[in-house]
Design a protein around this motif. Sequence first.
Motif, PDB file in Angstrom:
ATOM      1  N   ALA A  85       6.039  -2.163  51.152  1.00  0.00           N
ATOM      2  CA  ALA A  85       5.871  -2.155  49.692  1.00  0.00           C
ATOM      3  C   ALA A  85       6.251  -0.788  49.115  1.00  0.00           C
ATOM      4  CB  ALA A  85       4.437  -2.500  49.321  1.00  0.00           C
ATOM      5  N   THR A  86       5.885   0.281  49.807  1.00  0.00           N
ATOM      6  CA  THR A  86       6.182   1.619  49.296  1.00  0.00           C
ATOM      7  C   THR A  86       7.666   1.921  49.391  1.00  0.00           C
ATOM      8  OG1 THR A  86       4.042   2.315  50.106  1.00  0.00           O
ATOM      9  CG2 THR A  86       5.590   4.062  49.531  1.00  0.00           C
ATOM     10  N   ALA A 146      10.304  -0.214  47.433  1.00  0.00           N
ATOM     11  CA  ALA A 146      10.360   0.176  46.014  1.00  0.00           C
ATOM     12  C   ALA A 146      11.254   1.396  45.837  1.00  0.00           C
ATOM     13  CB  ALA A 146       8.949   0.462  45.513  1.00  0.00           C
ATOM     14  N   VAL A 147      11.110   2.383  46.719  1.00  0.00           N
ATOM     15  CA  VAL A 147      11.957   3.584  46.604  1.00  0.00           C
ATOM     16  C   VAL A 147      13.427   3.211  46.844  1.00  0.00           C
ATOM     17  CG1 VAL A 147      12.424   5.901  47.516  1.00  0.00           C
ATOM     18  CG2 VAL A 147      10.071   5.094  47.319  1.00  0.00           C
ATOM     19  N   PHE A 156      14.331   1.244  43.420  1.00  0.00           N
ATOM     20  CA  PHE A 156      14.117   1.903  42.133  1.00  0.00           C
ATOM     21  C   PHE A 156      14.458   3.395  42.195  1.00  0.00           C
ATOM     22  CE2 PHE A 156      10.345  -1.216  41.366  1.00  0.00           C
ATOM     23  CZ  PHE A 156      11.253  -2.248  41.164  1.00  0.00           C
ATOM     24  N   GLY A 157      14.680   3.906  43.403  1.00  0.00           N
ATOM     25  CA  GLY A 157      14.752   5.366  43.560  1.00  0.00           C
ATOM     26  C   GLY A 157      16.118   6.002  43.358  1.00  0.00           C
TER      27      GLY A 157
END
Lengths: 70, 517
Positions: free
Chosen positions: B111-112, B115-116, B119-120
């Motif tokens: 999940a962490t 996302a990066v 979206f990162g």
Amino acid sequence: MIRVLKNIYRFYADGFRSMTIGRKLWLIIGIKLFVFFVILKLFFFPDILSRDFDTDEERAQHVRTTLTNR
Amino acid sequence: MNDLLTTVDWSRWQFALTAIYHWLFVPLTLGLAVIVGIMESIYVKTGDDKWLKTTKFWMTLFGINFAIGVATGLILEFEFGTNWSNYSWFVGDIFGAPLAIEGLLAFFMEATFVAVMFFGWGKVSKGFHLASTWLTAIGASISALWILVANAWMQYPVGMEFDPAQMRNVMDNFWALFSGIAVNKFFHAVLSGWALAGVFVIAVSCWFLLKKKNTDFAIRSIKVGAWTGLVGLLLTMYTGDGSAVQVTRHQPMKLAAMEGLYNGSTSQSLVAVGLVNPDKQWNNDEDPYLFNIDLPYGLSILARHDANAFVPGINDIIAGVDINEQGDTINTVSYAERIERGKAAQESLRRFDTARKAGDAAAMEKARADMMKDYQFFGYGYFDSVDQAIPPVALTFYSFRVMVIVGSYLILFFLVVLFAAYRKQWLQREKWLQWTAMITLLLVYLCSQAGWIVAEVGRQPWTVQDLLPTCAAISDIPSASVITTFWIFAAIFTMLLIAEVSIMCRYISRNAKIQLD
């Protein structure tokens, strides 16, 4: 600390806002999780031993009876 | 009894259906994450914008597959609690720990870092983004580790002691869960994902070549896909060899079923291709095959790494006969004796129950001690005849051949594709190769599923090897409810698959109009 949390929130919020194909995927994930956890788990897939017995001792007794009578 | 059998059969079909669908998504996630990691590493090293475009394209396909596939495995856990509640309780302590770790790791790592990954871009440094991509790939593999450790324990239950009071196997050695079977299974399954994803990347890229769009991008992708696929496949074969040795040691009946071998011998040949005789039973004189082409010494080498070694067949295992490395005939425990000892263990458990209800601690301890003498054969006590302990031979035999034959073809495929990719014009010109790549995508999925069918059908009738057959593991539920949910799952998973394929196809087709070169 609050600033860090704000940055994390903004990171995710911006990410979600700028999604294109991702919106459709999130919709699918949402529907899927709803169907799995709200419909299937609740109405079709109870944890039988948790539902039918209150204590671990009762559950163990049930399994022992079943496994020695099959 | 008939309804129980129907419930067992439908529950097995249901579990097989959901596991097969789940495994459509998982290997692509495992392999594509690595391929995306390699592509992004090249981008970070070279700073070349074309690698950035390449990475983002495949990362989006990874995301689609990840999003559609995520949580499909949870359905299997639902089934444990409802359809297989006896099993679930019996193994709870052992099975629960790896699954709980898997849940936590999957949630936090994936999940962490996913996302990066998505979206990162432009918000975190290139290095941090790259690290997130690799951590997502590693996180996915670690998730798989725990699931495969739990599965391996069912095939080779170790590191526990049965407690008749709790009616559970209680873990007494966590590290024993990482048996040779578990280690081989983990690498075999995860690395096969690299091969599958490699073919996926090649097939999609070949579609671009057929359309004569983004050809440089396609060739670039094919090189990374083919190298990753080839390395993954070779390592998959290496670990497959390790698995064969482990199966021979711990699940000889599975190996005999894989081979359709009823009467073993020294210097045992391997059936390269063949047709199983459907009339063959363990106790009749029919020929096991209608047709077969053998590789001399093949099975002895595969199973025991010794061309002259004895490999037991189904009848030898039933009779409890084997031949050791020194050439001496040794007796293991015959199936008839296992059934007797299994029934004795169950009788001791009944005595334990009676003593427990009477509050007689001494009698409980005596019954427990008696039961433990025969506990290793506990599950055989549910059988009335030895044939109930033989897995479905034909399905195991054919699945094994599909896996091996397609796997061998894939080596040739990767080598030809690599050769062609470094002669760019040739790969762009040869349409037959581009079509072959797309057909190979179907074959690699077939190969991957066949591997699991060998592993799981070949160990029938057990949910936990030697301890709990499916007929004992099943819950007391009506078969009608299982049949209903079977069709619900069939519909849901089919819709998810259609959604995945259509979203992917639309995305790929849209990118044919965008400059990726």
